[in-house]
Scaffold this motif. Structure first.
Motif, PDB file in Angstrom:
ATOM      1  N   GLU A   1      61.129  37.344 -50.819  1.00 55.20           N
ATOM      2  CA  GLU A   1      59.894  38.075 -51.077  1.00 55.20           C
ATOM      3  C   GLU A   1      60.024  39.003 -52.286  1.00 55.20           C
ATOM      4  N   SER A   2      61.106  39.783 -52.320  1.00 55.48           N
ATOM      5  CA  SER A   2      61.263  40.754 -53.410  1.00 55.48           C
ATOM      6  C   SER A   2      61.888  40.133 -54.657  1.00 55.48           C
ATOM      7  N   LYS A   3      62.451  38.909 -54.499  1.00 58.76           N
ATOM      8  CA  LYS A   3      63.150  38.228 -55.599  1.00 58.76           C
ATOM      9  C   LYS A   3      64.354  39.030 -56.098  1.00 58.76           C
ATOM     10  N   GLN A   4      64.942  39.805 -55.201  1.00 60.35           N
ATOM     11  CA  GLN A   4      66.091  40.626 -55.568  1.00 60.35           C
ATOM     12  C   GLN A   4      67.374  40.040 -54.993  1.00 60.35           C
ATOM     13  N   MET A   5      68.460  40.197 -55.753  1.00 54.42           N
ATOM     14  CA  MET A   5      69.783  39.744 -55.322  1.00 54.42           C
ATOM     15  C   MET A   5      70.600  40.956 -54.897  1.00 54.42           C
ATOM     16  N   GLU A   6      71.237  40.840 -53.732  1.00 58.66           N
ATOM     17  CA  GLU A   6      72.037  41.951 -53.199  1.00 58.66           C
ATOM     18  C   GLU A   6      73.469  41.483 -52.958  1.00 58.66           C
ATOM     19  N   ASP A   7      74.446  42.268 -53.432  1.00 58.56           N
ATOM     20  CA  ASP A   7      75.847  41.976 -53.147  1.00 58.56           C
ATOM     21  C   ASP A   7      76.155  42.265 -51.689  1.00 58.56           C
ATOM     22  N   LEU A   8      76.743  41.296 -50.993  1.00 61.32           N
ATOM     23  CA  LEU A   8      77.183  41.506 -49.617  1.00 61.32           C
ATOM     24  C   LEU A   8      78.682  41.745 -49.554  1.00 61.32           C
ATOM     25  N   LEU A   9      79.449  40.888 -50.191  1.00 58.85           N
ATOM     26  CA  LEU A   9      80.912  40.997 -50.187  1.00 58.85           C
ATOM     27  C   LEU A   9      81.434  40.362 -51.462  1.00 58.85           C
ATOM     28  N   ILE A  10      81.972  41.168 -52.350  1.00 54.51           N
ATOM     29  CA  ILE A  10      82.514  40.672 -53.617  1.00 54.51           C
ATOM     30  C   ILE A  10      83.917  41.233 -53.798  1.00 54.51           C
ATOM     31  N   ASP A  11      84.907  40.356 -53.912  1.00 56.24           N
ATOM     32  CA  ASP A  11      86.279  40.778 -54.187  1.00 56.24           C
ATOM     33  C   ASP A  11      87.026  39.604 -54.802  1.00 56.24           C
ATOM     34  N   SER A  12      88.354  39.668 -54.822  1.00 59.54           N
ATOM     35  CA  SER A  12      89.137  38.618 -55.483  1.00 59.54           C
ATOM     36  C   SER A  12      89.587  37.518 -54.528  1.00 59.54           C
ATOM     37  N   ASN A  13      89.256  37.637 -53.240  1.00 59.97           N
ATOM     38  CA  ASN A  13      89.665  36.610 -52.281  1.00 59.97           C
ATOM     39  C   ASN A  13      88.940  35.295 -52.548  1.00 59.97           C
ATOM     40  N   LEU A  14      89.489  34.232 -51.980  1.00 58.53           N
ATOM     41  CA  LEU A  14      88.918  32.902 -52.115  1.00 58.53           C
ATOM     42  C   LEU A  14      88.261  32.529 -50.790  1.00 58.53           C
TER      43      LEU A  14
ATOM     44  N   GLU B   1      86.292  37.046 -59.209  1.00 62.03           N
ATOM     45  CA  GLU B   1      85.361  37.919 -58.503  1.00 62.03           C
ATOM     46  C   GLU B   1      84.479  36.999 -57.675  1.00 62.03           C
ATOM     47  N   ARG B   2      84.748  36.956 -56.364  1.00 53.50           N
ATOM     48  CA  ARG B   2      84.137  35.935 -55.519  1.00 53.50           C
ATOM     49  C   ARG B   2      83.605  36.568 -54.244  1.00 53.50           C
ATOM     50  N   GLY B   3      82.725  35.861 -53.569  1.00 51.74           N
ATOM     51  CA  GLY B   3      82.193  36.405 -52.329  1.00 51.74           C
ATOM     52  C   GLY B   3      80.794  35.912 -52.048  1.00 51.74           C
ATOM     53  N   PHE B   4      79.963  36.835 -51.569  1.00 51.62           N
ATOM     54  CA  PHE B   4      78.643  36.443 -51.076  1.00 51.62           C
ATOM     55  C   PHE B   4      77.565  37.401 -51.558  1.00 51.62           C
ATOM     56  N   LYS B   5      76.428  36.819 -51.912  1.00 48.29           N
ATOM     57  CA  LYS B   5      75.241  37.583 -52.279  1.00 48.29           C
ATOM     58  C   LYS B   5      74.085  37.116 -51.404  1.00 48.29           C
TER      59      LYS B   5
END
Length: 203
Positions: A15-28, A6-10
């Motif tokens: 400021e908010s100290k929050q993590m947001e998923d941008l692109l998560i899938d099985s690609n490398l 499960e790989r990708g970008f967050k």
């Protein structure tokens, strides 16, 4: 993830100290490079079995544009498929390994196996050596081991043999047709392993 592909970008908001998923899938995803103004990125993308192609994207990774088709000749070639496997070493610690399937694999058949040893393997990706062996009808396994400083041989025996046992128990691998190889540190591991166990038919 350390448990599955499960790989990708967050994106982390400072400021908010929050993590947001941008692109998560099985690609490398590898080799990320950003434009000077920070509005775009280019990244190498692979499904984990084929070589990478270069793609461009905005910084939200919401639209990926393919920039290259570097290996069109490979589309009709027989290539191995990879799988992330889990197993426990002799001490009961869960480890991961990458299993590459013979190109004409048929469920229920038993195949010879070659182990490529080093230390820790997790991410897949196109590998010419895996494909050469898979096209010759072998399973190939890149097992991980839990190395203890000062006792590397013990760790290899504990971890690699357990991984082999799992595949034999699943009916995939012929127990009498298992080989091992490695280069650099893996060459040392191979030389050591064959002094500790007669499990391997070739090294």
């Amino acid at each position: 993830s350390k448990e599955k592909w499960e790989r990708g970008f967050k994106k982390f908001d400072l400021e908010s100290k929050q993590m947001e998923d941008l692109l998560i899938d099985s690609n490398l995803y590898t080799g990320v490079r950003y434009s000077k103004d920070g509005s775009k990125a280019v990244v190498n993308v692979s499904d984990g079995d084929m070589p990478s192609n270069v793609m461009a994207t905005d910084m939200n990774f919401s639209s990926m544009k393919v920039l290259t088709d570097l290996n069109p000749w490979m589309s009709n070639k027989k290539l191995t498929k990879s799988e992330l496997i889990s197993y426990r070493n002799v001490d009961g610690k869960e480890l991961k390994g990458i299993l590459y399937y013979p190109v004409d694999y048929e469920a229920g058949e038993k195949y010879p196996l070659v182990c490529e040893v080093y230390e820790t393997f997790f991410n897949n990706g196109f590998n010419r050596n895996m494909n050469i062996l898979a096209n010759k009808g072998y399973f190939v396994l890149r097992p991980s081991v839990d190395l203890e400083l000062g006792y590397p041989g013990e760790a290899w025996v504990k971890g690699i043999t357990s991984a082999i046992n799992k595949l034999v128990d699943e009916g995939k691998v012929d127990n009498d047709k298992v080989g091992v190889h490695g280069v650099s540190y893996g060459g040392y591991a191979t030389s050591l392993l064959i002094t500790q166990t007669d499990r391997f038919a070739a090294a």
